[in-house]
Design a protein around this motif. Structure first.
Motif, PDB file in Angstrom:
ATOM      1  N   LYS A  36      41.612  27.308  32.545  1.00  0.00           N
ATOM      2  CA  LYS A  36      42.715  28.118  32.116  1.00  0.00           C
ATOM      3  C   LYS A  36      42.170  29.614  33.244  1.00  0.00           C
ATOM      4  O   LYS A  36      42.848  30.506  33.682  1.00  0.00           O
ATOM      5  CB  LYS A  36      42.651  28.065  31.663  1.00  0.00           C
ATOM      6  CG  LYS A  36      43.344  30.351  31.144  1.00  0.00           C
ATOM      7  CD  LYS A  36      43.700  29.989  28.716  1.00  0.00           C
ATOM      8  CE  LYS A  36      44.613  31.359  29.617  1.00  0.00           C
ATOM      9  NZ  LYS A  36      45.489  31.490  27.993  1.00  0.00           N
ATOM     10  N   TRP A  37      40.728  29.563  33.131  1.00  0.00           N
ATOM     11  CA  TRP A  37      39.923  30.827  33.484  1.00  0.00           C
ATOM     12  C   TRP A  37      38.454  30.610  34.848  1.00  0.00           C
ATOM     13  O   TRP A  37      38.745  29.853  34.683  1.00  0.00           O
ATOM     14  CB  TRP A  37      39.402  31.477  32.652  1.00  0.00           C
ATOM     15  CG  TRP A  37      39.546  31.526  31.124  1.00  0.00           C
ATOM     16  CD1 TRP A  37      40.122  31.428  30.575  1.00  0.00           C
ATOM     17  CD2 TRP A  37      40.720  33.547  31.135  1.00  0.00           C
ATOM     18  NE1 TRP A  37      40.523  32.136  29.463  1.00  0.00           N
ATOM     19  CE2 TRP A  37      41.350  33.414  30.271  1.00  0.00           C
ATOM     20  CE3 TRP A  37      40.560  33.790  32.241  1.00  0.00           C
ATOM     21  CZ2 TRP A  37      41.900  34.029  30.196  1.00  0.00           C
ATOM     22  CZ3 TRP A  37      41.351  35.637  31.741  1.00  0.00           C
ATOM     23  CH2 TRP A  37      42.096  35.552  30.732  1.00  0.00           C
ATOM     24  N   VAL A  43      38.002  31.946  43.590  1.00  0.00           N
ATOM     25  CA  VAL A  43      39.626  33.153  44.138  1.00  0.00           C
ATOM     26  C   VAL A  43      39.417  33.106  45.383  1.00  0.00           C
ATOM     27  O   VAL A  43      40.655  32.746  45.791  1.00  0.00           O
ATOM     28  CB  VAL A  43      39.199  34.274  43.245  1.00  0.00           C
ATOM     29  CG1 VAL A  43      40.764  34.954  43.030  1.00  0.00           C
ATOM     30  CG2 VAL A  43      39.977  33.800  41.816  1.00  0.00           C
ATOM     31  N   ARG A  44      38.439  33.928  45.651  1.00  0.00           N
ATOM     32  CA  ARG A  44      37.674  33.943  47.020  1.00  0.00           C
ATOM     33  C   ARG A  44      38.262  32.987  48.071  1.00  0.00           C
ATOM     34  O   ARG A  44      38.990  32.524  49.239  1.00  0.00           O
ATOM     35  CB  ARG A  44      36.311  34.240  46.942  1.00  0.00           C
ATOM     36  CG  ARG A  44      36.555  35.712  46.060  1.00  0.00           C
ATOM     37  CD  ARG A  44      35.678  36.528  47.144  1.00  0.00           C
ATOM     38  NE  ARG A  44      33.898  35.475  47.689  1.00  0.00           N
ATOM     39  CZ  ARG A  44      32.534  35.624  46.872  1.00  0.00           C
ATOM     40  NH1 ARG A  44      32.820  35.661  45.272  1.00  0.00           N
ATOM     41  NH2 ARG A  44      32.411  34.733  47.536  1.00  0.00           N
ATOM     42  N   LYS A  45      37.930  31.732  47.128  1.00  0.00           N
ATOM     43  CA  LYS A  45      37.974  29.978  48.285  1.00  0.00           C
ATOM     44  C   LYS A  45      39.730  29.761  47.926  1.00  0.00           C
ATOM     45  O   LYS A  45      40.539  29.579  48.772  1.00  0.00           O
ATOM     46  CB  LYS A  45      37.496  29.534  47.180  1.00  0.00           C
ATOM     47  CG  LYS A  45      37.771  27.616  48.367  1.00  0.00           C
ATOM     48  CD  LYS A  45      36.772  27.113  47.422  1.00  0.00           C
ATOM     49  CE  LYS A  45      35.971  27.033  47.325  1.00  0.00           C
ATOM     50  NZ  LYS A  45      34.434  25.464  47.093  1.00  0.00           N
ATOM     51  N   MET A  46      40.047  30.331  46.929  1.00  0.00           N
ATOM     52  CA  MET A  46      41.579  30.192  46.612  1.00  0.00           C
ATOM     53  C   MET A  46      42.574  31.345  47.429  1.00  0.00           C
ATOM     54  O   MET A  46      43.491  30.165  48.088  1.00  0.00           O
ATOM     55  CB  MET A  46      42.217  30.041  44.687  1.00  0.00           C
ATOM     56  CG  MET A  46      43.459  30.008  44.643  1.00  0.00           C
ATOM     57  SD  MET A  46      43.972  30.259  43.397  1.00  0.00           S
ATOM     58  CE  MET A  46      44.056  29.163  42.075  1.00  0.00           C
ATOM     59  N   LYS A  67      35.763  40.818  31.863  1.00  0.00           N
ATOM     60  CA  LYS A  67      34.987  40.573  32.367  1.00  0.00           C
ATOM     61  C   LYS A  67      33.960  40.447  31.379  1.00  0.00           C
ATOM     62  O   LYS A  67      34.257  40.754  30.184  1.00  0.00           O
ATOM     63  CB  LYS A  67      34.137  41.767  32.876  1.00  0.00           C
ATOM     64  CG  LYS A  67      32.945  41.997  33.656  1.00  0.00           C
ATOM     65  CD  LYS A  67      32.221  43.046  34.479  1.00  0.00           C
ATOM     66  CE  LYS A  67      31.081  43.566  35.031  1.00  0.00           C
ATOM     67  NZ  LYS A  67      30.914  44.140  35.157  1.00  0.00           N
ATOM     68  N   PHE A  68      33.139  39.142  31.242  1.00  0.00           N
ATOM     69  CA  PHE A  68      32.071  38.605  29.999  1.00  0.00           C
ATOM     70  C   PHE A  68      30.679  38.146  30.511  1.00  0.00           C
ATOM     71  O   PHE A  68      30.180  38.238  31.462  1.00  0.00           O
ATOM     72  CB  PHE A  68      32.932  37.388  29.958  1.00  0.00           C
ATOM     73  CG  PHE A  68      31.837  36.390  28.641  1.00  0.00           C
ATOM     74  CD1 PHE A  68      32.198  36.862  27.190  1.00  0.00           C
ATOM     75  CD2 PHE A  68      31.189  36.136  28.337  1.00  0.00           C
ATOM     76  CE1 PHE A  68      31.644  36.758  26.359  1.00  0.00           C
ATOM     77  CE2 PHE A  68      30.517  35.464  27.422  1.00  0.00           C
ATOM     78  CZ  PHE A  68      30.834  35.763  26.438  1.00  0.00           C
ATOM     79  N   GLY A  69      29.961  39.413  30.078  1.00  0.00           N
ATOM     80  CA  GLY A  69      28.745  39.914  30.183  1.00  0.00           C
ATOM     81  C   GLY A  69      28.899  40.599  32.467  1.00  0.00           C
ATOM     82  O   GLY A  69      29.500  41.478  32.597  1.00  0.00           O
ATOM     83  N   SER A  70      28.372  39.478  33.371  1.00  0.00           N
ATOM     84  CA  SER A  70      27.692  40.880  34.097  1.00  0.00           C
ATOM     85  C   SER A  70      29.263  39.094  34.807  1.00  0.00           C
ATOM     86  O   SER A  70      29.199  39.579  36.084  1.00  0.00           O
ATOM     87  CB  SER A  70      26.598  40.406  34.851  1.00  0.00           C
ATOM     88  OG  SER A  70      26.400  39.285  35.166  1.00  0.00           O
ATOM     89  N   VAL A  71      29.702  38.340  34.376  1.00  0.00           N
ATOM     90  CA  VAL A  71      30.523  37.137  35.339  1.00  0.00           C
ATOM     91  C   VAL A  71      31.991  37.506  34.798  1.00  0.00           C
ATOM     92  O   VAL A  71      32.527  38.158  33.465  1.00  0.00           O
ATOM     93  CB  VAL A  71      30.434  35.929  34.129  1.00  0.00           C
ATOM     94  CG1 VAL A  71      31.464  35.173  35.671  1.00  0.00           C
ATOM     95  CG2 VAL A  71      29.471  35.601  34.957  1.00  0.00           C
ATOM     96  N   ILE A  72      32.628  38.086  35.662  1.00  0.00           N
ATOM     97  CA  ILE A  72      33.906  38.054  36.222  1.00  0.00           C
ATOM     98  C   ILE A  72      34.995  36.950  36.183  1.00  0.00           C
ATOM     99  O   ILE A  72      34.914  36.185  36.837  1.00  0.00           O
ATOM    100  CB  ILE A  72      34.554  38.906  36.953  1.00  0.00           C
ATOM    101  CG1 ILE A  72      33.974  40.501  37.742  1.00  0.00           C
ATOM    102  CG2 ILE A  72      35.978  39.778  37.201  1.00  0.00           C
ATOM    103  CD1 ILE A  72      34.011  41.037  38.228  1.00  0.00           C
ATOM    104  N   TYR A  73      35.540  37.000  34.816  1.00  0.00           N
ATOM    105  CA  TYR A  73      36.968  35.657  35.135  1.00  0.00           C
ATOM    106  C   TYR A  73      38.630  35.917  35.524  1.00  0.00           C
ATOM    107  O   TYR A  73      38.943  37.223  35.114  1.00  0.00           O
ATOM    108  CB  TYR A  73      36.595  35.138  34.176  1.00  0.00           C
ATOM    109  CG  TYR A  73      35.689  34.367  33.936  1.00  0.00           C
ATOM    110  CD1 TYR A  73      36.022  33.471  34.254  1.00  0.00           C
ATOM    111  CD2 TYR A  73      34.389  35.168  32.991  1.00  0.00           C
ATOM    112  CE1 TYR A  73      34.468  32.457  33.248  1.00  0.00           C
ATOM    113  CE2 TYR A  73      33.595  34.963  32.662  1.00  0.00           C
ATOM    114  CZ  TYR A  73      33.337  33.444  32.830  1.00  0.00           C
ATOM    115  OH  TYR A  73      31.455  32.867  32.815  1.00  0.00           O
TER     116      TYR A  73
END
Length: 91
Positions: A36-37, A43-46, A67-73
């Protein structure tokens, strides 16, 4: 304990059965649920885009994100919807 001698025919039959089993496994749909996430790198590869382009798509609101912490989903379903809605029919 008895010894069994394998012939070339035995080995060829085994090979054929093994290759058939491998082909059947590869042809079966995998039971893996789609994610799902997905992260920025996926995403860049996709989309075959650079990190800068992805950032621009976030900034201009084209791609929603979480954004969860420093990670973007990114929501994979939404990305696919955006791709489908922007699909251009060839002539």
């Amino acid at each position: 304990m008895s010894i069994k001698i394998l012939t070339l025919e035995d080995l060829n039959e085994f090979k054929s059965e093994l290759l058939g089993d491998i082909q059947n496994l590869m042809a079966e749909p995998q039971n893996e649920k789609p994610k799902k996430w997905i992260k920025s790198s996926e995403v860049r590869k996709m989309l075959s885009i650079s990190a800068g382009t992805l950032q621009n798509l976030r900034i201009n609101g084209t791609l929603p994100y979480t954004k969860f912490g420093s990670v973007i989903y990114y929501n994979a379903h939404l990305i696919n919807e955006i791709l489908e809605s922007n699909h251009i029919q060839g002539s």
